[in-house]
Write an enzyme that holds these catalytic residues in place. Structure first.
Site, PDB file in Angstrom:
ATOM      1  N   HIS A 184      -9.194  15.713   8.219  1.00 52.87           N
ATOM      2  CA  HIS A 184     -10.292  15.071   8.951  1.00 52.87           C
ATOM      3  C   HIS A 184     -10.928  14.040   8.017  1.00 52.87           C
ATOM      4  CE1 HIS A 184     -14.346  14.877  10.749  1.00 52.87           C
ATOM      5  NE2 HIS A 184     -13.823  15.405  11.845  1.00 52.87           N
ATOM      6  N   ASP A 224     -11.323  23.285   3.779  1.00 53.04           N
ATOM      7  CA  ASP A 224     -12.143  22.875   4.920  1.00 53.04           C
ATOM      8  C   ASP A 224     -11.824  23.868   6.043  1.00 53.04           C
ATOM      9  OD1 ASP A 224     -12.938  21.826   7.324  1.00 53.04           O
ATOM     10  OD2 ASP A 224     -12.152  19.816   6.960  1.00 53.04           O
ATOM     11  N   GLN A 244     -12.208  24.566  11.373  1.00 56.63           N
ATOM     12  CA  GLN A 244     -11.508  25.032  12.589  1.00 56.63           C
ATOM     13  C   GLN A 244     -10.967  26.445  12.452  1.00 56.63           C
ATOM     14  OE1 GLN A 244     -11.599  23.416  15.357  1.00 56.63           O
ATOM     15  NE2 GLN A 244     -12.293  21.418  14.632  1.00 56.63           N
ATOM     16  N   LYS A 258     -19.229  25.140  15.358  1.00 58.34           N
ATOM     17  CA  LYS A 258     -17.876  25.418  15.865  1.00 58.34           C
ATOM     18  C   LYS A 258     -17.633  26.917  15.933  1.00 58.34           C
ATOM     19  CE  LYS A 258     -16.078  21.181  13.772  1.00 58.34           C
ATOM     20  NZ  LYS A 258     -15.898  20.205  14.829  1.00 58.34           N
ATOM     21  N   CYS A 284     -11.015  11.805  14.547  1.00 58.31           N
ATOM     22  CA  CYS A 284     -11.405  11.651  13.131  1.00 58.31           C
ATOM     23  C   CYS A 284     -10.253  11.969  12.171  1.00 58.31           C
ATOM     24  CB  CYS A 284     -12.614  12.501  12.778  1.00 58.31           C
ATOM     25  SG  CYS A 284     -14.057  12.122  13.776  1.00 58.31           S
TER      26      CYS A 284
HETATM   27  N1  C6P Z   1     -14.177  18.057  13.940  1.00 53.74           N
HETATM   28  C1  C6P Z   1     -13.440  17.525  16.190  1.00 53.74           C
HETATM   29  O1  C6P Z   1     -13.624  17.144  17.342  1.00 53.74           O
HETATM   30  P1  C6P Z   1     -18.936  18.498  11.045  1.00 53.74           P
HETATM   31  O2  C6P Z   1     -19.000  17.255  11.887  1.00 53.74           O
HETATM   32  O3  C6P Z   1     -19.487  18.279   9.661  1.00 53.74           O
HETATM   33  O4  C6P Z   1     -19.495  19.702  11.725  1.00 53.74           O
HETATM   34  O5  C6P Z   1     -17.375  18.849  10.869  1.00 53.74           O
HETATM   35  C2  C6P Z   1     -16.492  17.887  10.372  1.00 53.74           C
HETATM   36  C3  C6P Z   1     -15.099  18.403  10.404  1.00 53.74           C
HETATM   37  C4  C6P Z   1     -14.433  18.637   9.209  1.00 53.74           C
HETATM   38  N2  C6P Z   1     -13.202  19.161   9.182  1.00 53.74           N
HETATM   39  C5  C6P Z   1     -12.555  19.480  10.311  1.00 53.74           C
HETATM   40  C6  C6P Z   1     -11.191  20.100  10.220  1.00 53.74           C
HETATM   41  C7  C6P Z   1     -13.150  19.262  11.553  1.00 53.74           C
HETATM   42  O6  C6P Z   1     -12.504  19.589  12.667  1.00 53.74           O
HETATM   43  C8  C6P Z   1     -14.448  18.680  11.607  1.00 53.74           C
HETATM   44  C9  C6P Z   1     -15.087  18.337  12.922  1.00 53.74           C
HETATM   45  C10 C6P Z   1     -14.638  17.764  15.287  1.00 53.74           C
HETATM   46  O7  C6P Z   1     -12.316  17.746  15.744  1.00 53.74           O
HETATM   47  C11 C6P Z   1     -15.617  16.636  15.376  1.00 53.74           C
HETATM   48  S1  C6P Z   1     -15.001  15.133  14.703  1.00 53.74           S
END
Ligand code: C6P
Length: 405
Positions: free
Chosen positions: A122, A199, A202, A225, A363
């Site tokens: 991401h 990270d 997910q 999430k 992203c």
């Molecule tokens: N992915 C998606 O629709 P934040 O925005 O900080 O809560 O998470 C960022 C982020 C970082 N790593 C991974 C693997 C992610 O999936 C995400 C967030 C969302 O896939 C929003 S872009």
């Protein structure tokens, strides 16, 4: 088996109609919906115990502090960290990764050092490292993937070397759903002395995570999430690393004493929690963790696998569908395109039929450059989704394709 209908009744938002049709919410990788207990906990906090934490010598401040710290303990237990000092509250995964880049990274990465990422990352796990690499003259390397969206694991033996200072990868890909073999990677990275940041944005909804058993150095996730509120995230770090890291943001709470001549910093975890945090959000994360812990992991993963298998099978029956990410081990994410139809057009027509999916690059632009497409339609599943919803989604998709043809 999971009582999905009982679970659904806990989520008020799912009871509504969108554009005159029952909502089919399949955008769970972007954010999950919230159970009533989480929503009510935020309401109860502001109605009954709202006060700033760690500072007041009064009743409400003491209760709020206690509830806030209870979530830290729940989070510690949820991740199986050794101590609560290893749990830092942030505003999300993005914030957690930036914290590590700006503290551990600035302290430990120098010119010519290598930071290893993967093609599946991401933007939140690319850009903070690029910014650091640019400042320090470090080099970004990338684990390549096979066409099915799995890492080329054999490349790790050459990619991880004595110049590698950090490996930063996701546990589960948000764009494809691939579950990555992080155990293998962590062992290889540690063998050369590199640190590992995972990270987990997910993964925490998909499987139990044990940071102690994994032996990763840092693990990050976002509450939103995990059926919790937005604006709250977690950074787990090994105590010895967190202790040695300089603070990042300066302000209240993160200090021991301040004078114009010299400031000394607070103990962990407060050293990294400058300013007033999202108190209600952190407390509600505790309730979200209770919700997840009230379910059986084996039933959750089996249910999501069933949703994924059903959606995949039905999608493959449709002419022109191409699924991206066909790894043998996947979480509940299916990313696809249909012939030459633009993902956004498909997403809009699905929305008009009450089906919420995400379209675009999710992203992960480098990943779509690898596949040579600008993006996809992505359906992602949560514990409250049903097989009937998968069928509604496929019916709506067929109608969308018909309208576009
Ligand atoms: N992915 C998606 O629709 P934040 O925005 O900080 O809560 O998470 C960022 C982020 C970082 N790593 C991974 C693997 C992610 O999936 C995400 C967030 C969302 O896939 C929003 S872009």
């Amino acid at each position: 088996m999971l009582d999905v209908h009982a679970i659904r009744s806990l989520f008020p938002i799912l009871q509504q109609q969108v554009h005159g049709r029952p909502l089919v919410y399949l955008d769970n990788a972007a954010t999950t919906q919230k159970p009533i207990a989480v929503i009510e906990r935020i309401d109860a906090y502001y109605r009954t115990t709202n006060a700033n934490i760690h500072r007041g010598a009064h009743h409400l401040a003491n209760i709020s502090t206690e509830h806030f710290e209870q979530t830290r303990e729940k989070t510690r237990a949820f991740l199986n960290a050794r101590e609560t000092a290893e749990i830092i509250f942030t505003s999300g995964t993005t914030d957690s990764i930036n914290l590590v880049a700006q503290t551990w990274g600035r302290q430990n990465i120098g010119a010519g050092d290598e930071i290893l990422l993967s093609m599946l990352e991401h933007h939140s796990n690319i850009v903070p490292w690029q910014m650091l690499a640019e400042e320090k003259g470090a080099v970004i390397r990338v684990i390549p993937i096979h066409d099915n969206g799995t890492w080329q694991v054999e490349s790790l033996d050459t990619l991880i070397n004595e110049r590698t200072k950090l490996v930063a990868v996701n546990h589960v890909s948000n764009a494809l759903g691939t579950i990555n073999p992080i155990e293998t990677l962590i062992a290889k990275a540690h063998a050369t002395g590199a640190k590992v940041l995972i990270d987990g944005a997910q993964s925490v909804t998909h499987m139990p995570v044990d940071v102690h058993a994994l032996d990763c150095d840092f693990y990050c996730f976002s509450a939103h999430k995990l059926y919790g509120p937005t604006g709250v995230g977690v950074l787990y770090g090994k105590r010895e690393l967190l202790d040695a890291m300089p603070p990042w943001r300066g302000g209240g709470e993160m200090i021991k004493s301040v004078s114009f001549e010299k400031t000394t910093y607070n103990e962990l975890p407060h050293k990294f929690e400058a300013g007033t945090p999202h108190i209600a959000g952190v407390i509600a994360l505790g309730i979200a963790i209770d919700f997840v812990q009230s379910l059986s992991w084996s039933e959750v993963t089996a249910h999501k696998q069933q949703l994924l298998d059903h959606a995949t099978a039905l999608l493959l029956e449709i002419d022109g569908v191409r699924i991206f990410g066909t790894a043998p081990h996947k979480a509940g994410v299916v990313s696809f395109n249909v012939a030459s139809h633009h993902p956004f057009d498909i997403g809009t027509l699905l929305d008009q039929q009450g089906v919420a999916v995400r379209t675009g690059h999710h992203c992960t632009e480098p990943l779509w450059n690898f596949y040579g497409v600008p993006g996809t339609v992505r359906a992602s599943f949560a514990v409250y989704n049903t097989l009937e919803e998968i069928e509604s989604f496929i019916t709506a998709l067929k109608k969308a394709i018909h309208l576009l043809s």
